[in-house]
Design an enzyme around this catalytic site. Structure first.
Site, PDB file in Angstrom:
ATOM      1  N   LEU A   1       0.836  -1.202   0.000  1.00  0.00           N
ATOM      2  CA  LEU A   1       0.000   0.000   0.000  1.00  0.00           C
ATOM      3  C   LEU A   1       0.873   1.255   0.000  1.00  0.00           C
ATOM      4  O   LEU A   1       2.062   1.190   0.305  1.00  0.00           O
ATOM      5  CB  LEU A   1      -0.904  -0.031   1.234  1.00  0.00           C
ATOM      6  N   PRO A   2       0.270   2.408  -0.319  1.00  0.00           N
ATOM      7  CA  PRO A   2       1.102   3.612  -0.501  1.00  0.00           C
ATOM      8  C   PRO A   2       1.902   4.059   0.730  1.00  0.00           C
ATOM      9  O   PRO A   2       3.112   4.238   0.634  1.00  0.00           O
ATOM     10  CB  PRO A   2       0.081   4.683  -0.916  1.00  0.00           C
TER      11      PRO A   2
ATOM     12  N   THR B   1       6.534   0.687   1.798  1.00  0.00           N
ATOM     13  CA  THR B   1       7.603   1.435   2.475  1.00  0.00           C
ATOM     14  C   THR B   1       6.944   2.387   3.464  1.00  0.00           C
ATOM     15  O   THR B   1       6.245   3.323   3.051  1.00  0.00           O
ATOM     16  CB  THR B   1       8.446   2.249   1.466  1.00  0.00           C
TER      17      THR B   1
ATOM     18  N   LYS C   1      15.541  -0.055   4.089  1.00  0.00           N
ATOM     19  CA  LYS C   1      14.930   0.554   2.896  1.00  0.00           C
ATOM     20  C   LYS C   1      15.086   2.087   2.918  1.00  0.00           C
ATOM     21  O   LYS C   1      15.457   2.710   1.922  1.00  0.00           O
ATOM     22  CB  LYS C   1      13.454   0.146   2.855  1.00  0.00           C
TER      23      LYS C   1
ATOM     24  N   LYS D   1       8.308  10.969  -0.233  1.00  0.00           N
ATOM     25  CA  LYS D   1       7.710  10.284   0.934  1.00  0.00           C
ATOM     26  C   LYS D   1       8.801   9.547   1.723  1.00  0.00           C
ATOM     27  O   LYS D   1       8.880   9.666   2.945  1.00  0.00           O
ATOM     28  CB  LYS D   1       6.650   9.288   0.465  1.00  0.00           C
TER      29      LYS D   1
HETATM   30  P1  NAD Z   1       0.458   2.412  -6.061  1.00  0.00           P
HETATM   31  O1  NAD Z   1      -0.132   3.687  -5.610  1.00  0.00           O
HETATM   32  O2  NAD Z   1       0.685   2.176  -7.527  1.00  0.00           O
HETATM   33  O3  NAD Z   1      -0.422   1.182  -5.518  1.00  0.00           O
HETATM   34  C1  NAD Z   1      -1.077   1.159  -4.282  1.00  0.00           C
HETATM   35  C2  NAD Z   1      -2.364   0.371  -4.435  1.00  0.00           C
HETATM   36  O4  NAD Z   1      -2.996   0.283  -3.155  1.00  0.00           O
HETATM   37  C3  NAD Z   1      -3.383   1.037  -5.372  1.00  0.00           C
HETATM   38  O5  NAD Z   1      -3.843   0.095  -6.333  1.00  0.00           O
HETATM   39  C4  NAD Z   1      -4.515   1.481  -4.443  1.00  0.00           C
HETATM   40  O6  NAD Z   1      -5.790   1.452  -5.052  1.00  0.00           O
HETATM   41  C5  NAD Z   1      -4.400   0.454  -3.341  1.00  0.00           C
HETATM   42  N1  NAD Z   1      -4.973   0.851  -2.063  1.00  0.00           N
HETATM   43  C6  NAD Z   1      -4.849   2.036  -1.420  1.00  0.00           C
HETATM   44  N2  NAD Z   1      -5.492   1.980  -0.235  1.00  0.00           N
HETATM   45  C7  NAD Z   1      -6.019   0.744  -0.131  1.00  0.00           C
HETATM   46  C8  NAD Z   1      -6.783   0.080   0.870  1.00  0.00           C
HETATM   47  N3  NAD Z   1      -7.132   0.695   2.001  1.00  0.00           N
HETATM   48  N4  NAD Z   1      -7.174  -1.185   0.652  1.00  0.00           N
HETATM   49  C9  NAD Z   1      -6.824  -1.818  -0.501  1.00  0.00           C
HETATM   50  N5  NAD Z   1      -6.103  -1.254  -1.474  1.00  0.00           N
HETATM   51  C10 NAD Z   1      -5.700   0.018  -1.295  1.00  0.00           C
HETATM   52  O7  NAD Z   1       1.853   2.278  -5.274  1.00  0.00           O
HETATM   53  P2  NAD Z   1       3.114   1.377  -5.664  1.00  0.00           P
HETATM   54  O8  NAD Z   1       4.020   2.112  -6.584  1.00  0.00           O
HETATM   55  O9  NAD Z   1       2.646   0.014  -6.001  1.00  0.00           O
HETATM   56  O10 NAD Z   1       3.868   1.357  -4.248  1.00  0.00           O
HETATM   57  C11 NAD Z   1       3.388   0.632  -3.146  1.00  0.00           C
HETATM   58  C12 NAD Z   1       4.398   0.708  -2.026  1.00  0.00           C
HETATM   59  O11 NAD Z   1       5.647   0.161  -2.478  1.00  0.00           O
HETATM   60  C13 NAD Z   1       4.703   2.138  -1.559  1.00  0.00           C
HETATM   61  O12 NAD Z   1       4.853   2.143  -0.175  1.00  0.00           O
HETATM   62  C14 NAD Z   1       6.004   2.477  -2.273  1.00  0.00           C
HETATM   63  O13 NAD Z   1       6.775   3.447  -1.569  1.00  0.00           O
HETATM   64  C15 NAD Z   1       6.691   1.124  -2.309  1.00  0.00           C
HETATM   65  N6  NAD Z   1       7.650   0.947  -3.407  1.00  0.00           N
HETATM   66  C16 NAD Z   1       7.359   1.398  -4.662  1.00  0.00           C
HETATM   67  C17 NAD Z   1       8.300   1.219  -5.679  1.00  0.00           C
HETATM   68  C18 NAD Z   1       8.025   1.718  -7.095  1.00  0.00           C
HETATM   69  O14 NAD Z   1       8.971   1.753  -7.904  1.00  0.00           O
HETATM   70  N7  NAD Z   1       6.801   2.062  -7.436  1.00  0.00           N
HETATM   71  C19 NAD Z   1       9.509   0.565  -5.421  1.00  0.00           C
HETATM   72  C20 NAD Z   1       9.754   0.071  -4.134  1.00  0.00           C
HETATM   73  C21 NAD Z   1       8.809   0.277  -3.129  1.00  0.00           C
END
Ligand code: NAD
Length: 305
Positions: free
Chosen positions: A74-75, A105, A180, A255
């Site tokens: 999740l975000p 994260t 991380k 973030k």
């Molecule tokens: P994203 O915003 O693309 O995906 C998050 C998903 O969570 C969305 O589909 C959203 O609809 C869903 N969501 C939000 N609240 C929810 C809830 N209460 N119940 C169910 N679903 C819910 O984000 P992302 O890029 O996939 O990143 C996710 C995490 O991974 C973050 O913490 C980010 O910092 C970390 N991360 C991202 C990357 C990257 O390159 N994108 C790399 C490493 C780590």
């Protein structure tokens, strides 16, 4: 409970948060033959996973009810906390002895509080943030930085190895997040450094591509110069060559820098460059770079050119 006995240990897996990262991670779990229940507040995020054999749950508590292991992706802090402790959250129906792994994260302190709440329900918690980005998620080559019990880490390995190529046990709960955040703080600093050096070279009359290639065979070499260079036209497939689309967004690195600064304040650690990096990325977000790859700091330093 059998430890490290392979995937038969988890006949049922749950996955919550099928965004840029989670969607591919869930698909890789399915490819390895696990039974998977998924939930995302955005229904369309689940479509391809359901088509591939996943089962959509109507809510978070239903995922917990049907799973021996649940992964959340999740975000940020608030989303994860609510997903666990909300009225119909994971902890409202979690099975005794279930294993909950948060791969988002977030703040290590939040992970530690989640672990306490999870233990009260007779289940176990691991923080398992990842590095490798969307490409690593797609190719199942992520690195998992795991915090929590060694036994739980062993138990989680079959499922984590379905999504990644490296699982590192970092220590107690929260230490995955610490690893991380520290890595991403360094990453942000190095990206700004490369962008600054190349832009200065350009202003002084040196071709930025030549400067970038000099860095790559000199002591300034790093991931930001070599694998994800901020200068367009050096590597076709990276965000800088695609108007800074895709990749790791400025808002996500902002973030992570905020989380690193909060942790630094709590621990009285001096992080002068981390602090400046956070201000730089917050500034460029205000200038509309939030959805661009974080290498776009180069574009900002050049005055948007
Ligand atoms: P994203 O915003 O693309 O995906 C998050 C998903 O969570 C969305 O589909 C959203 O609809 C869903 N969501 C939000 N609240 C929810 C809830 N209460 N119940 C169910 N679903 C819910 O984000 P992302 O890029 O996939 O990143 C996710 C995490 O991974 C973050 O913490 C980010 O910092 C970390 N991360 C991202 C990357 C990257 O390159 N994108 C790399 C490493 C780590």
């Amino acid at each position: 409970m059998v430890v490290g006995s392979g995937r038969r240990n988890f006949s049922s897996v749950g996955f919550i948060g099928l965004g840029n990262m989670g969607n591919s991670m869930a698909m890789n779990i399915l490819k390895k033959g696990f039974k998977l229940t998924v939930f995302d507040i955005n229904k369309s995020a689940m479509t391809n996973v359901i088509e591939a054999g996943g089962k959509a749950a109507p809510n978070v508590s239903d995922v917990a009810k049907n799973s021996e292991i649940v992964i959340t992706m999740l975000p940020a802090n608030d989303h994860v906390w609510e997903c666990y402790t909300g009225k119909n959250g994971l902890l409202s129906t979690v099975n005794k002895d279930a294993l909950l792994i948060d791969s988002s994260t977030i703040d290590p302190l939040v992970s530690q509080k989640l672990s306490v709440e999870t233990l009260k329900k007779g289940a176990k918690f691991l923080d398992g943030p990842v590095s490798g980005g969307v490409v690593g998620a797609r190719d199942a080559t992520l690195t998992f930085m795991v915090g929590g019990g060694k036994q739980e880490c062993e138990r989680a390995k079959p499922i984590l190895e379905a999504m990644g190529s490296r699982v590192v046990h970092c220590g107690d709960v929260g230490m995955g997040q610490v690893a991380k955040l520290c890595n991403n703080m360094l990453l942000a600093i190095s990206m700004i450094g490369v962008a600054e050096a190349v832009n200065l070279a350009d202003r002084l009359g040196l071709d930025p591509k030549v400067m970038n290639s000099i860095i790559n065979t000199s002591t300034g070499r790093c991931w930001s110069s070599e694998i994800n260079p901020p200068v367009p036209g050096i590597i076709d497939s990276v965000p800088s060559s695609n108007d800074y689309k895709g990749g790791f967004t400025t808002s996500l690195i902002s973030k992570d820098l905020g989380l690193a600064q909060a942790a630094a304040t709590r621990s009285n650690a001096l992080t002068p460059l981390g602090s400046v990096a956070q201000q730089v990325y917050r500034t460029i977000m205000l200038h509309g770079f939030g959805d661009k790859d974080f290498s776009s700091v180069y574009q900002y330093l050049r005055g948007n050119k």
